[in-house]
Write an enzyme that holds these catalytic residues in place. Structure first.
Site, PDB file in Angstrom:
ATOM      1  N   LYS A 146       0.863  -1.191   0.000  1.00 32.75           N
ATOM      2  CA  LYS A 146       0.000   0.000   0.000  1.00 32.75           C
ATOM      3  C   LYS A 146       0.890   1.229   0.000  1.00 32.75           C
ATOM      4  O   LYS A 146       2.040   1.172   0.436  1.00 32.75           O
ATOM      5  CB  LYS A 146      -0.876   0.007   1.258  1.00 32.75           C
ATOM      6  CG  LYS A 146      -2.109   0.862   1.143  1.00 32.75           C
ATOM      7  CD  LYS A 146      -3.216   0.120   0.439  1.00 32.75           C
ATOM      8  CE  LYS A 146      -4.432   0.977   0.201  1.00 32.75           C
ATOM      9  NZ  LYS A 146      -5.587   0.163  -0.256  1.00 32.75           N
ATOM     10  N   ASP A 153      -7.080   4.365  -4.397  1.00 30.65           N
ATOM     11  CA  ASP A 153      -7.729   4.242  -3.086  1.00 30.65           C
ATOM     12  C   ASP A 153      -8.332   5.631  -2.832  1.00 30.65           C
ATOM     13  O   ASP A 153      -8.586   6.369  -3.808  1.00 30.65           O
ATOM     14  CB  ASP A 153      -6.711   3.822  -1.997  1.00 30.65           C
ATOM     15  CG  ASP A 153      -7.393   3.357  -0.701  1.00 30.65           C
ATOM     16  OD1 ASP A 153      -7.810   2.196  -0.637  1.00 30.65           O
ATOM     17  OD2 ASP A 153      -7.519   4.161   0.242  1.00 30.65           O
TER      18      ASP A 153
HETATM   19  P1  NDP Z   1     -13.002   7.982  -2.700  1.00 28.73           P
HETATM   20  O1  NDP Z   1     -11.919   8.966  -2.532  1.00 28.73           O
HETATM   21  O2  NDP Z   1     -13.578   7.783  -4.056  1.00 28.73           O
HETATM   22  O3  NDP Z   1     -14.216   8.300  -1.728  1.00 28.73           O
HETATM   23  C1  NDP Z   1     -14.020   8.371  -0.337  1.00 28.73           C
HETATM   24  C2  NDP Z   1     -15.336   8.739   0.312  1.00 28.73           C
HETATM   25  O4  NDP Z   1     -15.198   8.590   1.719  1.00 28.73           O
HETATM   26  C3  NDP Z   1     -15.740  10.171   0.072  1.00 28.73           C
HETATM   27  O5  NDP Z   1     -17.141  10.267   0.081  1.00 28.73           O
HETATM   28  C4  NDP Z   1     -15.128  10.886   1.274  1.00 28.73           C
HETATM   29  O6  NDP Z   1     -15.778  12.110   1.599  1.00 28.73           O
HETATM   30  C5  NDP Z   1     -15.339   9.859   2.359  1.00 28.73           C
HETATM   31  N1  NDP Z   1     -14.290  10.018   3.370  1.00 28.73           N
HETATM   32  C6  NDP Z   1     -12.948   9.864   3.194  1.00 28.73           C
HETATM   33  N2  NDP Z   1     -12.271  10.121   4.309  1.00 28.73           N
HETATM   34  C7  NDP Z   1     -13.201  10.452   5.213  1.00 28.73           C
HETATM   35  C8  NDP Z   1     -13.116  10.815   6.559  1.00 28.73           C
HETATM   36  N3  NDP Z   1     -11.943  10.895   7.215  1.00 28.73           N
HETATM   37  N4  NDP Z   1     -14.286  11.061   7.197  1.00 28.73           N
HETATM   38  C9  NDP Z   1     -15.466  10.953   6.541  1.00 28.73           C
HETATM   39  N5  NDP Z   1     -15.598  10.631   5.254  1.00 28.73           N
HETATM   40  C10 NDP Z   1     -14.487  10.370   4.600  1.00 28.73           C
HETATM   41  O7  NDP Z   1     -12.419   6.609  -2.128  1.00 28.73           O
HETATM   42  P2  NDP Z   1     -12.911   5.124  -2.390  1.00 28.73           P
HETATM   43  O8  NDP Z   1     -14.372   5.093  -2.575  1.00 28.73           O
HETATM   44  O9  NDP Z   1     -12.027   4.522  -3.422  1.00 28.73           O
HETATM   45  O10 NDP Z   1     -12.523   4.420  -1.007  1.00 28.73           O
HETATM   46  C11 NDP Z   1     -13.439   4.332   0.077  1.00 28.73           C
HETATM   47  C12 NDP Z   1     -12.995   3.216   1.022  1.00 28.73           C
HETATM   48  O11 NDP Z   1     -12.960   1.970   0.303  1.00 28.73           O
HETATM   49  C13 NDP Z   1     -11.605   3.354   1.623  1.00 28.73           C
HETATM   50  O12 NDP Z   1     -11.601   2.795   2.931  1.00 28.73           O
HETATM   51  C14 NDP Z   1     -10.736   2.496   0.718  1.00 28.73           C
HETATM   52  O13 NDP Z   1      -9.561   2.059   1.383  1.00 28.73           O
HETATM   53  C15 NDP Z   1     -11.690   1.346   0.456  1.00 28.73           C
HETATM   54  N6  NDP Z   1     -11.426   0.538  -0.720  1.00 28.73           N
HETATM   55  C16 NDP Z   1     -11.315   1.096  -1.961  1.00 28.73           C
HETATM   56  C17 NDP Z   1     -11.092   0.311  -3.066  1.00 28.73           C
HETATM   57  C18 NDP Z   1     -11.058   0.868  -4.438  1.00 28.73           C
HETATM   58  O14 NDP Z   1     -10.977   0.069  -5.384  1.00 28.73           O
HETATM   59  N7  NDP Z   1     -11.134   2.167  -4.643  1.00 28.73           N
HETATM   60  C19 NDP Z   1     -10.919  -1.146  -2.931  1.00 28.73           C
HETATM   61  C20 NDP Z   1     -11.146  -1.651  -1.600  1.00 28.73           C
HETATM   62  C21 NDP Z   1     -11.370  -0.819  -0.543  1.00 28.73           C
HETATM   63  P3  NDP Z   1     -15.100  13.516   1.168  1.00 28.73           P
HETATM   64  O15 NDP Z   1     -15.240  13.551  -0.326  1.00 28.73           O
HETATM   65  O16 NDP Z   1     -15.881  14.538   1.882  1.00 28.73           O
HETATM   66  O17 NDP Z   1     -13.671  13.413   1.620  1.00 28.73           O
HETATM   67  O1  2IT Z   2      -7.982  -1.500  -0.647  1.00 30.65           O
HETATM   68  C1  2IT Z   2      -7.928  -1.989  -1.796  1.00 30.65           C
HETATM   69  O2  2IT Z   2      -8.059  -3.201  -1.991  1.00 30.65           O
HETATM   70  C2  2IT Z   2      -7.725  -1.084  -2.920  1.00 30.65           C
HETATM   71  N1  2IT Z   2      -7.654   0.131  -2.717  1.00 30.65           N
HETATM   72  C3  2IT Z   2      -7.575  -1.630  -4.313  1.00 30.65           C
HETATM   73  C4  2IT Z   2      -6.173  -2.083  -4.554  1.00 30.65           C
HETATM   74  C5  2IT Z   2      -5.858  -2.494  -5.972  1.00 30.65           C
HETATM   75  O3  2IT Z   2      -4.674  -2.785  -6.197  1.00 30.65           O
HETATM   76  O4  2IT Z   2      -6.734  -2.537  -6.845  1.00 30.65           O
END
Ligand code: NDP
Ligand code: 2IT
Length: 445
Positions: free
Chosen positions: A126, A166
Protein backbone atom coordinates in the site's frame (compact mmCIF):
# COMPACT_ATOMS: atom_id res chain seq x y z
CA UNK A 1 -5.69 -15.13 22.90
CA UNK A 2 -3.00 -17.86 22.90
CA UNK A 3 -0.06 -16.76 25.12
CA UNK A 4 2.51 -17.47 22.35
CA UNK A 5 0.60 -15.19 20.00
CA UNK A 6 0.24 -12.59 22.76
CA UNK A 7 4.01 -12.42 23.09
CA UNK A 8 4.48 -11.88 19.35
CA UNK A 9 1.70 -9.30 19.30
CA UNK A 10 3.23 -7.35 22.17
CA UNK A 11 6.58 -7.26 20.40
CA UNK A 12 4.95 -6.01 17.20
CA UNK A 13 3.08 -3.26 19.07
CA UNK A 14 6.23 -2.19 20.93
CA UNK A 15 8.32 -2.12 17.75
CA UNK A 16 5.81 0.13 15.96
CA UNK A 17 4.94 2.84 18.49
CA UNK A 18 2.22 5.35 17.71
CA UNK A 19 0.82 3.45 14.71
CA UNK A 20 -2.62 2.90 16.20
CA UNK A 21 -4.44 1.80 13.05
CA UNK A 22 -1.69 -0.74 12.34
CA UNK A 23 -1.97 -2.01 15.92
CA UNK A 24 -5.73 -2.36 15.54
CA UNK A 25 -5.42 -4.37 12.31
CA UNK A 26 -2.73 -6.63 13.83
CA UNK A 27 -4.70 -7.28 17.04
CA UNK A 28 -7.82 -8.15 15.08
CA UNK A 29 -6.00 -10.72 12.92
CA UNK A 30 -4.10 -12.25 15.86
CA UNK A 31 -7.36 -12.78 17.76
CA UNK A 32 -8.46 -15.22 15.05
CA UNK A 33 -5.26 -17.21 14.74
CA UNK A 34 -5.00 -19.27 17.95
CA UNK A 35 -6.65 -22.42 16.51
CA UNK A 36 -4.42 -22.31 13.42
CA UNK A 37 -1.26 -22.34 15.51
CA UNK A 38 -2.57 -25.27 17.56
CA UNK A 39 -2.90 -27.26 14.35
CA UNK A 40 0.22 -25.92 12.65
CA UNK A 41 3.15 -25.65 15.09
CA UNK A 42 5.41 -25.18 12.04
CA UNK A 43 4.03 -21.64 11.66
CA UNK A 44 5.34 -20.74 15.13
CA UNK A 45 8.65 -22.52 14.58
CA UNK A 46 9.12 -20.67 11.30
CA UNK A 47 8.28 -17.33 13.01
CA UNK A 48 5.73 -16.70 10.27
CA UNK A 49 3.81 -14.09 12.25
CA UNK A 50 6.93 -12.16 13.25
CA UNK A 51 7.96 -12.04 9.61
CA UNK A 52 4.46 -11.23 8.35
CA UNK A 53 4.19 -8.18 10.63
CA UNK A 54 7.50 -6.70 9.45
CA UNK A 55 7.14 -5.25 5.94
CA UNK A 56 9.66 -6.56 3.43
CA UNK A 57 10.45 -2.96 2.50
CA UNK A 58 9.20 0.52 3.51
CA UNK A 59 9.88 3.52 1.32
CA UNK A 60 9.30 7.09 2.52
CA UNK A 61 10.14 9.98 0.25
CA UNK A 62 9.84 13.74 -0.29
CA UNK A 63 7.29 14.97 -2.82
CA UNK A 64 7.90 18.64 -3.73
CA UNK A 65 5.48 20.40 -6.09
CA UNK A 66 4.30 23.88 -7.01
CA UNK A 67 0.73 25.15 -6.85
CA UNK A 68 -0.88 27.33 -9.51
CA UNK A 69 0.42 30.47 -7.82
CA UNK A 70 3.99 29.16 -8.01
CA UNK A 71 4.26 28.41 -4.29
CA UNK A 72 6.33 25.39 -3.31
CA UNK A 73 4.75 22.62 -1.22
CA UNK A 74 6.39 19.55 0.27
CA UNK A 75 4.43 16.37 1.02
CA UNK A 76 5.51 12.96 2.21
CA UNK A 77 5.15 9.89 -0.03
CA UNK A 78 4.95 6.27 1.13
CA UNK A 79 5.09 2.81 -0.35
CA UNK A 80 5.07 -0.13 2.03
CA UNK A 81 5.94 -3.36 0.23
CA UNK A 82 4.56 -5.70 2.83
CA UNK A 83 4.59 -9.26 1.56
CA UNK A 84 5.42 -10.90 -1.78
CA UNK A 85 4.84 -14.58 -0.91
CA UNK A 86 1.98 -14.92 -3.40
CA UNK A 87 2.95 -12.44 -6.11
CA UNK A 88 4.16 -8.90 -6.76
CA UNK A 89 3.17 -6.36 -4.09
CA UNK A 90 -0.33 -5.13 -4.96
CA UNK A 91 -2.45 -2.45 -3.39
CA UNK A 92 -3.68 1.08 -3.79
CA UNK A 93 -2.35 4.59 -3.22
CA UNK A 94 -4.24 6.93 -0.88
CA UNK A 95 -3.98 10.72 -1.11
CA UNK A 96 -5.53 12.21 2.02
CA UNK A 97 -4.19 14.63 4.67
CA UNK A 98 -4.59 11.96 7.38
CA UNK A 99 -2.09 9.60 5.71
CA UNK A 100 0.98 8.62 7.78
CA UNK A 101 2.99 5.44 8.14
CA UNK A 102 0.50 3.83 10.57
CA UNK A 103 -2.35 4.13 8.07
CA UNK A 104 -0.29 2.87 5.14
CA UNK A 105 0.86 -0.10 7.24
CA UNK A 106 -2.64 -1.01 8.43
CA UNK A 107 -3.85 -0.92 4.84
CA UNK A 108 -0.85 -2.90 3.57
CA UNK A 109 -1.24 -5.51 6.32
CA UNK A 110 -4.94 -6.01 5.54
CA UNK A 111 -4.11 -6.17 1.85
CA UNK A 112 -1.91 -9.28 2.35
CA UNK A 113 -4.85 -11.37 3.58
CA UNK A 114 -7.39 -9.80 1.23
CA UNK A 115 -5.24 -10.50 -1.80
CA UNK A 116 -4.66 -14.08 -0.65
CA UNK A 117 -8.43 -14.59 -0.34
CA UNK A 118 -8.99 -13.55 -3.97
CA UNK A 119 -7.07 -16.63 -5.12
CA UNK A 120 -5.12 -14.42 -7.54
CA UNK A 121 -1.28 -14.32 -7.66
CA UNK A 122 -0.80 -11.01 -5.82
CA UNK A 123 1.19 -10.03 -2.73
CA UNK A 124 0.31 -7.15 -0.41
CA UNK A 125 1.38 -3.50 -0.40
CA UNK A 126 0.00 0.00 0.00
CA UNK A 127 1.13 3.57 -0.46
CA UNK A 128 0.07 7.14 -0.64
CA UNK A 129 0.70 10.63 0.59
CA UNK A 130 -0.54 13.19 3.08
CA UNK A 131 -1.32 15.41 0.07
CA UNK A 132 -4.85 16.91 0.22
CA UNK A 133 -6.41 16.93 -3.26
CA UNK A 134 -9.44 18.92 -2.13
CA UNK A 135 -9.79 22.20 -4.02
CA UNK A 136 -6.72 21.56 -6.17
CA UNK A 137 -6.87 22.23 -9.91
CA UNK A 138 -6.24 19.52 -12.50
CA UNK A 139 -2.85 21.09 -13.20
CA UNK A 140 -1.89 20.94 -9.52
CA UNK A 141 -3.01 17.30 -9.27
CA UNK A 142 -0.93 16.51 -12.36
CA UNK A 143 2.20 18.18 -11.02
CA UNK A 144 1.80 16.40 -7.70
CA UNK A 145 1.34 13.01 -9.39
CA UNK A 146 4.36 13.61 -11.64
CA UNK A 147 6.54 14.49 -8.66
CA UNK A 148 5.26 11.48 -6.68
CA UNK A 149 6.05 9.12 -9.58
CA UNK A 150 9.47 10.68 -10.15
CA UNK A 151 10.55 8.90 -6.97
CA UNK A 152 8.14 5.95 -6.96
CA UNK A 153 9.02 4.69 -10.45
CA UNK A 154 12.31 3.09 -9.35
CA UNK A 155 10.51 0.88 -6.81
CA UNK A 156 7.61 -0.48 -8.90
CA UNK A 157 7.09 -2.63 -11.99
CA UNK A 158 4.87 -5.26 -13.52
CA UNK A 159 6.76 -8.05 -11.70
CA UNK A 160 7.68 -6.07 -8.58
CA UNK A 161 4.95 -3.82 -7.25
CA UNK A 162 1.70 -2.74 -8.91
CA UNK A 163 -0.10 0.26 -7.34
CA UNK A 164 -3.70 1.32 -8.00
CA UNK A 165 -6.26 3.74 -6.55
CA UNK A 166 -7.73 4.24 -3.09
CA UNK A 167 -9.15 7.34 -1.33
CA UNK A 168 -8.29 10.43 -3.39
CA UNK A 169 -6.77 8.40 -6.24
CA UNK A 170 -9.00 7.46 -9.18
CA UNK A 171 -8.77 7.33 -12.97
CA UNK A 172 -7.46 10.88 -13.32
CA UNK A 173 -4.55 10.35 -10.93
CA UNK A 174 -3.69 6.90 -12.35
CA UNK A 175 -3.49 8.57 -15.78
CA UNK A 176 -1.00 11.20 -14.63
CA UNK A 177 1.02 8.59 -12.72
CA UNK A 178 1.13 6.22 -15.70
CA UNK A 179 2.15 9.01 -18.07
CA UNK A 180 5.08 9.98 -15.87
CA UNK A 181 6.18 6.36 -15.39
CA UNK A 182 6.17 5.85 -19.17
CA UNK A 183 8.07 9.07 -19.75
CA UNK A 184 10.82 8.28 -17.23
CA UNK A 185 11.28 4.61 -18.14
CA UNK A 186 10.55 4.82 -21.88
CA UNK A 187 8.46 1.66 -21.48
CA UNK A 188 4.78 1.14 -22.22
CA UNK A 189 4.48 -1.22 -19.28
CA UNK A 190 0.71 -1.54 -18.91
CA UNK A 191 0.92 -3.94 -15.97
CA UNK A 192 2.70 -1.47 -13.69
CA UNK A 193 -0.51 0.21 -12.53
CA UNK A 194 -4.17 -0.83 -12.46
CA UNK A 195 -7.28 1.28 -12.69
CA UNK A 196 -6.14 2.65 -16.05
CA UNK A 197 -8.49 4.13 -18.67
CA UNK A 198 -10.15 1.67 -21.02
CA UNK A 199 -8.44 2.95 -24.18
CA UNK A 200 -4.94 2.62 -22.67
CA UNK A 201 -4.89 -0.75 -20.95
CA UNK A 202 -7.58 -0.53 -18.30
CA UNK A 203 -10.21 -3.17 -17.59
CA UNK A 204 -13.95 -2.84 -17.91
CA UNK A 205 -15.65 -3.31 -14.51
CA UNK A 206 -12.58 -2.10 -12.51
CA UNK A 207 -14.30 1.20 -11.58
CA UNK A 208 -17.43 -0.64 -10.43
CA UNK A 209 -15.66 -3.67 -8.95
CA UNK A 210 -15.24 -2.81 -5.27
CA UNK A 211 -18.80 -1.57 -4.76
CA UNK A 212 -20.33 -4.33 -6.87
CA UNK A 213 -18.23 -6.95 -5.13
CA UNK A 214 -19.24 -5.72 -1.67
CA UNK A 215 -22.90 -6.09 -2.57
CA UNK A 216 -22.34 -9.52 -4.13
CA UNK A 217 -20.62 -10.61 -0.89
CA UNK A 218 -23.52 -9.24 1.18
CA UNK A 219 -26.00 -11.02 -1.07
CA UNK A 220 -24.22 -14.33 -0.48
CA UNK A 221 -24.37 -13.74 3.29
CA UNK A 222 -28.09 -12.93 3.06
CA UNK A 223 -28.70 -16.12 1.06
CA UNK A 224 -27.40 -18.23 3.97
CA UNK A 225 -30.47 -17.03 5.89
CA UNK A 226 -32.89 -17.35 2.99
CA UNK A 227 -32.88 -13.59 2.38
CA UNK A 228 -31.91 -11.27 -0.49
CA UNK A 229 -31.47 -7.57 -1.27
CA UNK A 230 -34.99 -7.36 -2.63
CA UNK A 231 -36.95 -4.95 -0.44
CA UNK A 232 -34.05 -4.14 1.90
CA UNK A 233 -33.57 -0.60 3.15
CA UNK A 234 -29.88 0.14 2.79
CA UNK A 235 -27.70 2.80 4.40
CA UNK A 236 -24.31 3.54 2.81
CA UNK A 237 -21.49 5.74 4.08
CA UNK A 238 -19.22 7.65 1.73
CA UNK A 239 -20.08 8.88 -1.74
CA UNK A 240 -16.90 8.09 -3.63
CA UNK A 241 -15.93 5.28 -5.97
CA UNK A 242 -16.87 2.38 -3.69
CA UNK A 243 -20.08 3.91 -2.33
CA UNK A 244 -21.51 4.97 -5.70
CA UNK A 245 -21.16 1.54 -7.28
CA UNK A 246 -22.38 -0.24 -4.13
CA UNK A 247 -25.51 1.92 -4.25
CA UNK A 248 -26.04 1.15 -7.94
CA UNK A 249 -25.65 -2.60 -7.44
CA UNK A 250 -27.85 -2.80 -4.34
CA UNK A 251 -30.62 -0.92 -6.13
CA UNK A 252 -30.30 -3.15 -9.21
CA UNK A 253 -31.03 -6.09 -6.88
CA UNK A 254 -34.24 -4.50 -5.61
CA UNK A 255 -33.05 -2.62 -2.52
CA UNK A 256 -33.74 1.02 -1.74
CA UNK A 257 -30.62 2.92 -0.68
CA UNK A 258 -31.96 5.74 1.47
CA UNK A 259 -28.77 7.49 2.60
CA UNK A 260 -25.10 8.14 1.87
CA UNK A 261 -22.50 10.55 3.26
CA UNK A 262 -19.30 12.49 2.80
CA UNK A 263 -16.98 14.08 5.34
CA UNK A 264 -19.32 17.09 5.72
CA UNK A 265 -22.62 15.28 6.38
CA UNK A 266 -25.16 12.98 4.78
CA UNK A 267 -28.22 12.92 2.56
CA UNK A 268 -31.48 11.10 3.11
CA UNK A 269 -33.49 10.25 0.01
CA UNK A 270 -36.44 8.03 0.90
CA UNK A 271 -37.27 7.40 -2.78
CA UNK A 272 -33.86 5.78 -3.26
CA UNK A 273 -30.65 7.57 -4.24
CA UNK A 274 -30.55 8.76 -7.86
CA UNK A 275 -27.22 7.19 -8.84
CA UNK A 276 -26.89 9.12 -12.11
CA UNK A 277 -27.27 12.43 -10.24
CA UNK A 278 -24.91 11.33 -7.45
CA UNK A 279 -22.28 10.30 -9.99
CA UNK A 280 -22.69 13.58 -11.90
CA UNK A 281 -22.29 15.63 -8.70
CA UNK A 282 -19.43 13.66 -7.11
CA UNK A 283 -17.48 12.15 -10.01
CA UNK A 284 -17.99 14.64 -12.85
CA UNK A 285 -18.40 17.96 -11.02
CA UNK A 286 -16.37 16.90 -7.95
CA UNK A 287 -19.03 18.68 -5.89
CA UNK A 288 -20.62 18.12 -2.48
CA UNK A 289 -23.72 16.27 -1.30
CA UNK A 290 -25.42 19.64 -0.70
CA UNK A 291 -25.41 19.98 -4.50
CA UNK A 292 -27.26 16.65 -4.76
CA UNK A 293 -29.89 17.71 -2.21
CA UNK A 294 -30.40 21.04 -4.00
CA UNK A 295 -31.19 19.26 -7.27
CA UNK A 296 -33.19 16.27 -5.99
CA UNK A 297 -36.72 17.02 -4.79
CA UNK A 298 -37.71 15.04 -1.71
CA UNK A 299 -34.14 14.53 -0.48
CA UNK A 300 -32.56 16.41 2.38
CA UNK A 301 -29.03 17.11 3.54
CA UNK A 302 -27.94 16.84 7.17
CA UNK A 303 -24.76 18.78 7.97
CA UNK A 304 -22.40 16.90 10.28
CA UNK A 305 -24.00 14.12 12.33
CA UNK A 306 -23.75 10.43 11.57
CA UNK A 307 -25.30 8.60 8.63
CA UNK A 308 -25.69 5.63 11.01
CA UNK A 309 -28.55 7.50 12.69
CA UNK A 310 -30.60 6.59 9.61
CA UNK A 311 -32.62 3.39 10.02
CA UNK A 312 -31.77 0.52 7.67
CA UNK A 313 -31.77 -3.26 7.42
CA UNK A 314 -28.41 -3.43 5.61
CA UNK A 315 -25.42 -1.14 6.29
CA UNK A 316 -22.56 -0.75 3.82
CA UNK A 317 -19.76 1.39 5.30
CA UNK A 318 -17.81 2.61 2.24
CA UNK A 319 -15.93 5.73 3.45
CA UNK A 320 -12.94 5.23 5.72
CA UNK A 321 -11.43 3.48 8.78
CA UNK A 322 -13.13 3.66 12.19
CA UNK A 323 -16.17 5.54 10.90
CA UNK A 324 -18.64 3.20 12.66
CA UNK A 325 -18.19 2.85 16.42
CA UNK A 326 -19.84 0.72 19.10
CA UNK A 327 -22.59 3.26 19.82
CA UNK A 328 -23.46 3.57 16.14
CA UNK A 329 -23.49 -0.23 15.86
CA UNK A 330 -25.83 -0.56 18.85
CA UNK A 331 -28.17 2.02 17.35
CA UNK A 332 -28.23 0.25 13.98
CA UNK A 333 -28.95 -3.07 15.69
CA UNK A 334 -31.81 -1.64 17.74
CA UNK A 335 -33.23 -0.14 14.54
CA UNK A 336 -33.61 -3.50 12.80
CA UNK A 337 -30.25 -4.11 11.09
CA UNK A 338 -29.69 -7.62 9.70
CA UNK A 339 -26.41 -7.36 7.74
CA UNK A 340 -23.22 -5.30 7.35
CA UNK A 341 -20.67 -5.61 4.54
CA UNK A 342 -17.57 -3.42 4.71
CA UNK A 343 -16.79 -1.70 1.39
CA UNK A 344 -14.16 0.40 3.16
CA UNK A 345 -11.06 -0.92 4.92
CA UNK A 346 -11.61 -1.38 8.68
CA UNK A 347 -14.58 1.03 8.88
CA UNK A 348 -15.97 -0.68 12.00
CA UNK A 349 -14.15 -0.23 15.29
CA UNK A 350 -13.39 -3.34 17.31
CA UNK A 351 -16.30 -2.59 19.64
CA UNK A 352 -18.67 -2.17 16.68
CA UNK A 353 -17.64 -5.59 15.35
CA UNK A 354 -18.33 -7.11 18.78
CA UNK A 355 -21.77 -5.49 18.92
CA UNK A 356 -22.67 -6.89 15.48
CA UNK A 357 -21.37 -10.37 16.25
CA UNK A 358 -23.03 -10.59 19.66
CA UNK A 359 -26.34 -9.54 18.10
CA UNK A 360 -26.05 -12.26 15.45
CA UNK A 361 -25.87 -9.75 12.60
CA UNK A 362 -24.34 -11.03 9.35
CA UNK A 363 -20.97 -9.24 9.29
CA UNK A 364 -18.65 -9.27 6.25
CA UNK A 365 -15.21 -7.78 7.11
CA UNK A 366 -13.51 -5.53 4.56
CA UNK A 367 -10.68 -7.89 3.71
CA UNK A 368 -13.29 -10.28 2.32
CA UNK A 369 -16.19 -8.03 1.34
CA UNK A 370 -14.21 -5.35 -0.53
CA UNK A 371 -11.76 -7.70 -2.26
CA UNK A 372 -13.56 -7.33 -5.60
CA UNK A 373 -11.58 -4.18 -6.40
CA UNK A 374 -8.16 -5.70 -6.10
CA UNK A 375 -9.37 -8.96 -7.67
CA UNK A 376 -10.46 -7.03 -10.76
CA UNK A 377 -7.10 -5.25 -10.70
CA UNK A 378 -5.58 -8.73 -10.99
CA UNK A 379 -7.92 -9.39 -13.93
CA UNK A 380 -6.61 -6.14 -15.47
CA UNK A 381 -3.05 -7.47 -15.01
CA UNK A 382 -4.07 -10.71 -16.76
CA UNK A 383 -5.48 -8.77 -19.70
CA UNK A 384 -2.34 -6.63 -19.88
CA UNK A 385 -0.06 -9.69 -19.78
CA UNK A 386 -1.93 -11.27 -22.69
CA UNK A 387 -2.45 -7.93 -24.51
CA UNK A 388 -6.16 -8.65 -24.51
CA UNK A 389 -9.30 -6.88 -23.35
CA UNK A 390 -12.41 -8.62 -22.15
CA UNK A 391 -16.09 -7.66 -22.42
CA UNK A 392 -17.99 -6.12 -19.53
CA UNK A 393 -20.17 -9.22 -19.22
CA UNK A 394 -17.25 -11.65 -19.07
CA UNK A 395 -15.29 -9.55 -16.57
CA UNK A 396 -18.33 -9.06 -14.35
CA UNK A 397 -18.95 -12.80 -14.42
CA UNK A 398 -15.35 -13.40 -13.31
CA UNK A 399 -15.80 -10.85 -10.49
CA UNK A 400 -19.01 -12.54 -9.37
CA UNK A 401 -17.36 -15.96 -9.32
CA UNK A 402 -14.45 -14.59 -7.30
CA UNK A 403 -16.73 -12.93 -4.71
CA UNK A 404 -18.92 -16.02 -4.34
CA UNK A 405 -15.71 -18.05 -3.96
CA UNK A 406 -14.38 -15.74 -1.24
CA UNK A 407 -17.69 -15.91 0.61
CA UNK A 408 -17.79 -19.69 0.44
CA UNK A 409 -14.15 -20.09 1.51
CA UNK A 410 -14.63 -17.76 4.49
CA UNK A 411 -17.78 -19.65 5.53
CA UNK A 412 -16.13 -23.06 5.13
CA UNK A 413 -12.99 -21.97 7.01
CA UNK A 414 -15.10 -20.58 9.86
CA UNK A 415 -16.93 -23.91 10.06
CA UNK A 416 -13.67 -25.87 9.95
CA UNK A 417 -12.26 -23.88 12.89
CA UNK A 418 -15.39 -24.13 15.01
CA UNK A 419 -16.77 -20.63 14.46
CA UNK A 420 -19.72 -21.11 12.07
CA UNK A 421 -21.05 -17.87 10.57
CA UNK A 422 -18.03 -15.88 11.77
CA UNK A 423 -16.67 -14.29 8.57
CA UNK A 424 -13.95 -12.46 10.52
CA UNK A 425 -12.42 -15.74 11.63
CA UNK A 426 -12.97 -17.26 8.18
CA UNK A 427 -11.28 -14.38 6.35
CA UNK A 428 -8.34 -14.06 8.74
CA UNK A 429 -7.56 -17.78 8.87
CA UNK A 430 -8.27 -18.38 5.17
CA UNK A 431 -5.96 -15.58 4.07
CA UNK A 432 -3.28 -16.32 6.66
CA UNK A 433 -2.86 -20.05 5.97
CA UNK A 434 -2.35 -19.47 2.26
CA UNK A 435 0.34 -16.84 2.83
CA UNK A 436 1.98 -18.79 5.69
CA UNK A 437 2.29 -21.97 3.60
CA UNK A 438 3.90 -20.01 0.75
CA UNK A 439 6.31 -18.25 3.12
CA UNK A 440 7.47 -21.54 4.64
CA UNK A 441 7.89 -23.10 1.20
CA UNK A 442 10.06 -20.18 0.08
CA UNK A 443 12.49 -20.46 3.01
CA UNK A 444 13.73 -17.89 5.48
CA UNK A 445 13.59 -14.61 3.56
P1 NDP B 1 -13.00 7.98 -2.70
O1 NDP B 1 -11.92 8.97 -2.53
O2 NDP B 1 -13.58 7.78 -4.06
O3 NDP B 1 -14.22 8.30 -1.73
C1 NDP B 1 -14.02 8.37 -0.34
C2 NDP B 1 -15.34 8.74 0.31
O4 NDP B 1 -15.20 8.59 1.72
C3 NDP B 1 -15.74 10.17 0.07
O5 NDP B 1 -17.14 10.27 0.08
C4 NDP B 1 -15.13 10.89 1.27
O6 NDP B 1 -15.78 12.11 1.60
C5 NDP B 1 -15.34 9.86 2.36
N1 NDP B 1 -14.29 10.02 3.37
C6 NDP B 1 -12.95 9.86 3.19
N2 NDP B 1 -12.27 10.12 4.31
C7 NDP B 1 -13.20 10.45 5.21
C8 NDP B 1 -13.12 10.82 6.56
N3 NDP B 1 -11.94 10.89 7.21
N4 NDP B 1 -14.29 11.06 7.20
C9 NDP B 1 -15.47 10.95 6.54
N5 NDP B 1 -15.60 10.63 5.25
C10 NDP B 1 -14.49 10.37 4.60
O7 NDP B 1 -12.42 6.61 -2.13
P2 NDP B 1 -12.91 5.12 -2.39
O8 NDP B 1 -14.37 5.09 -2.58
O9 NDP B 1 -12.03 4.52 -3.42
O10 NDP B 1 -12.52 4.42 -1.01
C11 NDP B 1 -13.44 4.33 0.08
C12 NDP B 1 -12.99 3.22 1.02
O11 NDP B 1 -12.96 1.97 0.30
C13 NDP B 1 -11.60 3.35 1.62
O12 NDP B 1 -11.60 2.79 2.93
C14 NDP B 1 -10.74 2.50 0.72
O13 NDP B 1 -9.56 2.06 1.38
C15 NDP B 1 -11.69 1.35 0.46
N6 NDP B 1 -11.43 0.54 -0.72
C16 NDP B 1 -11.31 1.10 -1.96
C17 NDP B 1 -11.09 0.31 -3.07
C18 NDP B 1 -11.06 0.87 -4.44
O14 NDP B 1 -10.98 0.07 -5.38
N7 NDP B 1 -11.13 2.17 -4.64
C19 NDP B 1 -10.92 -1.15 -2.93
C20 NDP B 1 -11.15 -1.65 -1.60
C21 NDP B 1 -11.37 -0.82 -0.54
P3 NDP B 1 -15.10 13.52 1.17
O15 NDP B 1 -15.24 13.55 -0.33
O16 NDP B 1 -15.88 14.54 1.88
O17 NDP B 1 -13.67 13.41 1.62
O1 2IT C 1 -7.98 -1.50 -0.65
C1 2IT C 1 -7.93 -1.99 -1.80
O2 2IT C 1 -8.06 -3.20 -1.99
C2 2IT C 1 -7.73 -1.08 -2.92
N1 2IT C 1 -7.65 0.13 -2.72
C3 2IT C 1 -7.58 -1.63 -4.31
C4 2IT C 1 -6.17 -2.08 -4.55
C5 2IT C 1 -5.86 -2.49 -5.97
O3 2IT C 1 -4.67 -2.78 -6.20
O4 2IT C 1 -6.73 -2.54 -6.84
Amino acid sequence: MDSRLEAVRDTVLARNPGEKEFHQAVIEVFESLGPVHDRHPEFLEGAVLERLCEPERQIIFRVPWTDDAGRVHVNRGFRVEFNSALGPYKGGLRFHPSVYLGIVKFLGFEQIFKNALTGMPIGGGKGGSDFDPRGRSDAEIMRFCQSFMTELYRHIGEYTDVPAGDIGVGGREIGYLFGQYKRITNRYESGVLTGKGISWGGSLVRPEATGYGTVIFAQEMLKTRGQSFDGQRVVVSGSGNVAIHAIAKAQSLGATVVACSDSAGYIVDEAGIDVALLSQVKEVERGRLTDYAARRPGSNHVAGGSVWDVTGTVALPCATQNELDGDAAAKLVSNGLIAVAEGANMPSTRSAVSVFQEAGILFGPGKAANAGGVATSALEMQQNASRDSWSFEYTEQRLTEIMVGIHDRCAATADEYGAPGNYVVGANIGGFVKVADAMLAQGLI
